[in-house]
Enzyme design. Sequence first.
Site, short mmCIF file in Angstrom:
data_model
loop_
_atom_site.label_atom_id
_atom_site.label_comp_id
_atom_site.label_asym_id
_atom_site.label_seq_id
_atom_site.Cartn_x
_atom_site.Cartn_y
_atom_site.Cartn_z
N ASP A 161 -0.93 6.71 6.61
CA ASP A 161 -2.31 5.84 6.14
C ASP A 161 -2.54 4.93 6.86
OD1 ASP A 161 -4.04 4.10 4.85
OD2 ASP A 161 -2.72 3.69 3.03
N TRP A 190 1.00 -1.24 0.01
CA TRP A 190 0.16 -0.03 0.04
C TRP A 190 0.69 1.41 -0.03
CZ3 TRP A 190 -4.33 -0.27 -2.30
CH2 TRP A 190 -5.29 -1.09 -2.00
N LYS A 193 -12.05 -1.37 7.15
CA LYS A 193 -11.14 -2.49 7.75
C LYS A 193 -11.45 -2.39 9.27
CE LYS A 193 -8.82 -2.33 3.73
NZ LYS A 193 -7.96 -1.41 3.17
C1 LIG Z 1 -7.40 -0.99 1.94
C2 LIG Z 1 -6.30 -0.15 2.39
C3 LIG Z 1 -6.20 1.07 1.05
C4 LIG Z 1 -7.04 1.23 -0.14
O1 LIG Z 1 -8.33 1.64 0.58
P1 LIG Z 1 -9.53 2.03 -0.30
O2 LIG Z 1 -10.41 2.39 0.64
O3 LIG Z 1 -9.86 0.82 -1.02
O4 LIG Z 1 -9.04 3.19 -1.30
C5 LIG Z 1 -4.99 1.73 1.30
N1 LIG Z 1 -4.06 1.42 2.37
C6 LIG Z 1 -3.99 0.57 3.09
C7 LIG Z 1 -2.97 0.57 4.29
C8 LIG Z 1 -5.27 -0.29 3.27
O5 LIG Z 1 -5.29 -1.27 4.19
#
Ligand SMILES: *Cc1c(COP(=O)(O)O)cnc(C)c1O
Length: 361
Positions: A173, A102, A197
Amino acid sequence: MNVVYNFSAGPAMIPKDVLYEAQKDLRNWKKSNFSIMEISHRSETFIQIALEAERDLRELLKIPDWFKVLFCQGGARGQFSAVPMNLLGNSKTADYINSGYWSNCAFIEAKKYCTPKSILIRKNDDKKESLLSINQWKINKNSAYIHYCPNETIDGLCIHEEPVFEKKIIVGDFSSVILSRPININNYDLIYASAQKNIGPAGITIIIIRENLLKHSSNITPSILDYQKISENNSMFNTPPTFSWYLSGLVFKWLKKQGGLKEIEKSNQKKSDLLYKKIDASDFYINNIDNKNRSQMNVVFNLINPKLNAIFLKEASKLGLNYLRGHAAVGGMRASIYNAMPLEGVRSLIEFMSYFENQYG
Ligand SMILES: *Cc1c(COP(=O)(O)O)cnc(C)c1O
């Protein structure tokens, strides 16, 4: 009906109590004879829900007053664009700490807006996989900000330390780790996380941003990604995903009821310790990640004999242990055990792993 545990990385489990409450409210919100899904985001009713969600989130994470909380759309990937557009200012570069899937995606997206530097921190010595500790990160003097990902959802890698850099803007993030443990918000300048998540249903993205960073967007920034615009409009510049916002609010209340983030952290520690202990005690399963960088949220593991993968997944799901397949980018297995995964779910998985090993080992 048998109990089912969902180990999916996202959209992921939502606490049962929250689902029951939402179900109770679905058609008839607090005896109003309407659903929360069919009223205006500008109604007094919804504004109260929105404010309460923010209040609870602030309380859980101890967010100081000089941070704004924004509720947006576009997911974490939307933020991969929003961050450079809002924070670069006159700078032409930013530091992207590369720890896995990511963080690398964020780096690739940032290339559209500047010449970012990718700082690789993954290393692979002693056959163990680990990440360079923060004091070893080679930061560039002229970068506008540092972007990093504290929990790599796909790789199962985690940075448990908090970043402390003098005079640098730190962006995290937190999509797969937010609200799993207490953090010191003051160590950050911008935190973002999509909800699906560790919060609630897909559709809403949470941003916690230092107020003095709101006004630096470049003039090509789409209004719906412009932090200043979103903030001025109390996160209602465009129609927000009201149901996701409402349900996230219920999850915040659930977390408070569990005793807040200190208690949740204990529970997450316990669940992941049990699972790693099981993996480490066996010659049948393997996880190669150094203890200091193992994720508590996404436990990845492999079967020593990958030919057994398909049957492992099939037998697991027969017992209600679902979505254990690892991400296609890395293969193997992944058990995502976010806040909403009860201890019993992890115990059931461990029990199944022992049974499977006995059968096929
Ligand atoms: C799932 C995830 C993403 C992507 O998220 P979206 O909502 O699908 O854009 C980005 N970074 C991390 C760490 C993730 O777990």
